[in-house]
Design a protein around this motif. Structure first.
Motif, short mmCIF file in Angstrom:
data_model
loop_
_atom_site.label_atom_id
_atom_site.label_comp_id
_atom_site.label_asym_id
_atom_site.label_seq_id
_atom_site.Cartn_x
_atom_site.Cartn_y
_atom_site.Cartn_z
N SER A 98 0.84 -1.20 0.00
CA SER A 98 0.00 0.00 0.00
C SER A 98 0.87 1.25 0.00
CB SER A 98 -0.90 0.01 1.23
OG SER A 98 -1.62 1.21 1.29
N PRO A 99 0.48 2.28 -0.77
CA PRO A 99 1.25 3.53 -0.79
C PRO A 99 1.00 4.41 0.44
CG PRO A 99 -0.65 3.74 -2.20
CD PRO A 99 -0.65 2.31 -1.74
N SER A 100 0.01 4.09 1.25
CA SER A 100 -0.28 4.88 2.44
C SER A 100 -0.48 3.97 3.64
CB SER A 100 -1.54 5.75 2.22
OG SER A 100 -2.68 4.93 2.05
N GLY A 101 -0.31 4.53 4.86
CA GLY A 101 -0.47 3.75 6.07
C GLY A 101 -0.53 4.66 7.28
N GLN A 102 -0.75 4.08 8.43
CA GLN A 102 -0.86 4.84 9.67
C GLN A 102 0.07 4.23 10.71
OE1 GLN A 102 -4.47 4.59 12.30
NE2 GLN A 102 -4.68 6.77 11.73
N LEU A 103 0.79 5.10 11.40
CA LEU A 103 1.70 4.66 12.44
C LEU A 103 1.05 4.87 13.80
CD1 LEU A 103 5.03 6.26 11.13
CD2 LEU A 103 4.09 3.99 10.63
N GLU A 104 1.32 3.99 14.75
CA GLU A 104 0.78 4.09 16.09
C GLU A 104 1.90 4.27 17.11
OE1 GLU A 104 -1.63 0.75 17.01
OE2 GLU A 104 -3.06 1.09 15.38
N ILE A 105 1.61 5.11 18.10
CA ILE A 105 2.54 5.29 19.21
C ILE A 105 1.85 4.77 20.47
CG2 ILE A 105 3.84 6.94 20.60
CD1 ILE A 105 3.89 8.79 18.20
#
Length: 250
Positions: A28-35
């Motif tokens: 995927s060209p996009s994603g979400q990071l989690e902290i």
């Protein structure tokens, strides 16, 4: 002629547009990071004093059960520990006494917290089995819920907080303005010690719950006792009852 033909073919080749091409994404060209931060729940319960004792020296009294500020006991009207305390000579309907001594619990929590209190009957004589009409009161002072101090000022020393009242549906009530319960006597507030709401102990298994309270929670919970004396009509005995207190968190 051949040279001319080759030149024309070369020019023609340059004039032909390039063929279109596509892009293939592998993933995927996009994603979400989690902290993330895992913070443990911390709840501190200190049972600083578990006895409520009518000691006959620091107790208070009144001819009424509620909606009145009790006065310090004097020798003329007798103390709650005196065999003649509350006799008809001093008051036709007996005398109500408030314990100067109280049970104290300190709590601190960064998580939701609830407190349940269950009664186990009136004060009962351990030798003869007689009973004395009994109540308890609950004071939050000083105390804060959701990081905000409760309004009101108790006890006489001026600590911020207030007393609880019966909110119905087996729940402690407390409005954060120091006021008494709905329907209380006009002009009467429950943020002035020892004027406070008395919870009856007569019914075994009666339960009241405070909460769920949102964090940050910190403060002192003080329980006091109240008893109705009738002088020599009350048999001499060692009277006792208990309150079960349970703290829970989700």
């Amino acid at each position: 002629m051949l040279r001319i033909l080759i030149a024309i073919m070369a020019v023609a080749a340059l004039a032909v547009p390039a063929m279109g091409y596509g892009t293939t994404w592998d993933g995927s060209p996009s994603g979400q990071l989690e902290i993330h931060l895992e913070l443990n729940c911390y709840i501190q319960i200190e049972w600083q004093e578990i006895w409520i004792v009518f000691n006959g020296t620091g107790d208070w009294y009144s001819t009424q059960l509620a909606n009145v500020a009790y006065a310090a006991c004097d020798d003329v009207s007798k103390y709650p520990t005196d065999p003649w305390g509350g006799d008809a000579y001093y008051c036709s309907d007996g005398m109500y006494y408030e314990s100067g001594d109280g049970a104290v619990i300190f709590v601190r929590s960064n998580n939701d917290l609830s407190m349940a209190v269950t009664t186990n009957g009136d004060l009962t004589g351990q030798s003869h089995g007689g009973t004395l009409d009994t109540w308890f009161t609950v004071c939050l002072a000083p105390f804060q819920i959701a990081g905000s101090p409760l309004l009101g000022s108790v006890p006489t020393g001026g600590e911020p907080g207030h007393y609880l009242y019966d909110g119905g549906a087996n729940a402690f009530g407390h409005a954060n303005n120091g006021a008494g319960p709905p329907g209380s006597v006009a002009g009467t507030t429950y943020d002035n010690w020892p004027d406070q709401y008395p919870f009856p102990c007569a019914t075994v298994g009666q339960n009241w719950t405070l909460g769920s309270m949102a964090p940050y929670i910190e403060g002192t919970i003080k329980f006091l006792g109240r008893v109705h004396r009738h002088g020599m009509a009350d048999a001499g005995d060692d009277y006792k009852t208990t309150l079960d207190v349970l703290f829970t968190t989700p």
